[in-house]
Motif scaffolding. Structure first.
Motif, short mmCIF file in Angstrom:
data_model
loop_
_atom_site.label_atom_id
_atom_site.label_comp_id
_atom_site.label_asym_id
_atom_site.label_seq_id
_atom_site.Cartn_x
_atom_site.Cartn_y
_atom_site.Cartn_z
N ARG A 196 0.68 -1.23 -0.13
CA ARG A 196 -0.01 0.11 -0.01
C ARG A 196 0.85 1.12 -0.07
NH1 ARG A 196 -3.25 -3.13 3.77
NH2 ARG A 196 -1.98 -2.08 5.54
N ALA B 162 2.26 1.88 -3.39
CA ALA B 162 1.21 2.10 -4.32
C ALA B 162 0.85 3.72 -3.87
CB ALA B 162 0.14 1.57 -4.16
N ALA B 163 0.97 4.26 -2.86
CA ALA B 163 0.65 5.70 -2.39
C ALA B 163 2.00 6.49 -3.06
CB ALA B 163 0.48 5.84 -1.02
N GLN C 152 3.79 5.78 -5.70
CA GLN C 152 3.51 5.97 -6.91
C GLN C 152 2.35 6.74 -7.42
OE1 GLN C 152 2.95 2.12 -8.71
NE2 GLN C 152 3.11 2.84 -10.82
N LEU C 153 1.31 6.88 -6.58
CA LEU C 153 0.36 7.64 -6.84
C LEU C 153 0.88 9.12 -6.89
CD1 LEU C 153 -2.47 8.22 -7.78
CD2 LEU C 153 -3.18 7.88 -5.45
N GLU D 7 2.89 10.16 -9.47
CA GLU D 7 2.08 10.61 -10.61
C GLU D 7 1.38 12.05 -10.43
OE1 GLU D 7 -0.73 7.61 -11.13
OE2 GLU D 7 0.75 6.05 -11.82
N LYS D 8 1.13 12.56 -9.27
CA LYS D 8 0.53 13.72 -8.95
C LYS D 8 1.53 14.68 -9.39
CE LYS D 8 -3.79 12.25 -7.92
NZ LYS D 8 -4.81 12.63 -8.82
N GLN E 268 2.11 15.19 -12.92
CA GLN E 268 0.66 16.03 -13.26
C GLN E 268 0.84 17.49 -12.95
OE1 GLN E 268 -2.70 14.10 -11.96
NE2 GLN E 268 -2.26 12.40 -13.36
#
Length: 301
Positions: free
Chosen positions: A223, A226-227, A229-230, A233-234, A237
């Motif tokens: 988890r 995954a966080a 990685q997110l 990505e943010k 962006q």
């Protein structure tokens, strides 16, 4: 009184009876009986000798890479005991004693231990340590007499080895063991090597297998990854949005600067000049009709 029928002495004597001839079946039966008796005589004479010779002669064999501790196992009388050693491959030699050999493998062997240990942060970890240990050549007598023979590893090495590993692992946090396991293995290697220093056993190599964390820890790590990685990505962006905004700002600045330059150059004389040029082009066109309307005295202002 009854009279006996006695032969008359004056009568001539009766002729002797002739012996009956032996039949072929009787002769064959007699021959078989003689042969059976001879065979039994031979067996009773030879078999005990063969049995005694077979039981009395021993010749223990030792496989390649092994050393044999040869000892006597008494049959009926005697005390038995150590007879000698033999290096494989080879035999100890024929003997009237009932000799046997304890064959010890002297080559390097891997001994693996599985652990389930609490780390410093009370988290249970599962992993394996692998120790490669060899035995010094010519030391089979010590191995048998002092260290338990074939059971030398479980009786002398296994428990201290496990204790060294547990002590080393409990000095670290579970999250650090992935990166510090080499240091942990080095500590165990030094302690085990020092423990075996004055014995026939030599530590050749020591390695650590994969570390298995509890399922709850594995899920938490997944988890977290995954966080992260997110979040990455943010961030990407956000950087894209900032870049796009900078591009729009630069585009707007360019348009404003262009308009300013144009506005600063649009004087009344310039506009009159442009109007005259446009009228000339229209006048040159065959499809154009120009009508001039006087506006009076104020038209010149």
């Amino acid at each position: 009184m009854e009279e006996l029928d006695l032969p008359d002495p004056d009568d001539p004597p009766a002729p002797p009876k002739e012996p009956q001839e032996e039949t072929a079946e009787q002769r064959a039966a007699a021959l078989r009986a003689q042969r059976t008796l001879k065979l039994l005589t031979v067996l009773l004479t030879v078999c005990p000798t063969l049995v005694v010779a077979a039981l009395a002669r021993t010749n223990p064999y030792v496989e390649p890479g092994h050393e044999g501790y040869v000892y006597e196992r008494p049959r009926i009388f005697g005390h038995g005991g150590f007879q000698g050693t033999v290096a494989g491959p080879g035999n100890f030699g024929l003997s009237l004693f009932r000799n046997e050999a304890i064959s010890i493998d002297m080559r390097p062997q891997t001994h693996s231990e599985a652990f389930e240990v609490l780390a410093q942060d009370d988290l249970t970890l599962q992993f394996k340590f692998h120790a490669v240990i060899s035995i010094e050549q010519g030391s089979v007598v010590r191995v048998v007499n002092e260290y338990g023979g074939l059971d030398w590893y479980p009786r002398f090495v296994a428990e201290p080895f496990r204790s060294f590993v547990r002590d080393a692992v409990q000095q670290y946090q579970s999250t650090d063991l992935k990166t510090t396991m080499d240091d942990c293995a080095r500590i165990v290697h030094e302690r085990l090597e020092r423990y075996l220093e004055k014995t026939p056993f030599k530590l050749v190599n020591l390695s650590v297998g994969d570390i298995n964390y509890p399922l709850v820890v594995v899920q938490a790590v997944e988890r977290k990854l995954a966080a992260q990685q997110l979040l990455a990505e943010k961030d990407t962006q956000q950087q894209i949005v900032i870049k796009d905004a900078a591009i729009e700002v630069n585009r707007a600045k360019g348009k404003a600067e262009a308009q300013r330059i144009i506005s600063s150059t649009l004087t009344s004389h310039y506009l009159q000049h442009e109007a005259i040029d446009a009228q000339k082009k229209l006048a040159e066109s065959p499809n154009n009709t120009t009508i001039y309307i006087p506006l009076g005295p104020t038209s010149s202002q």
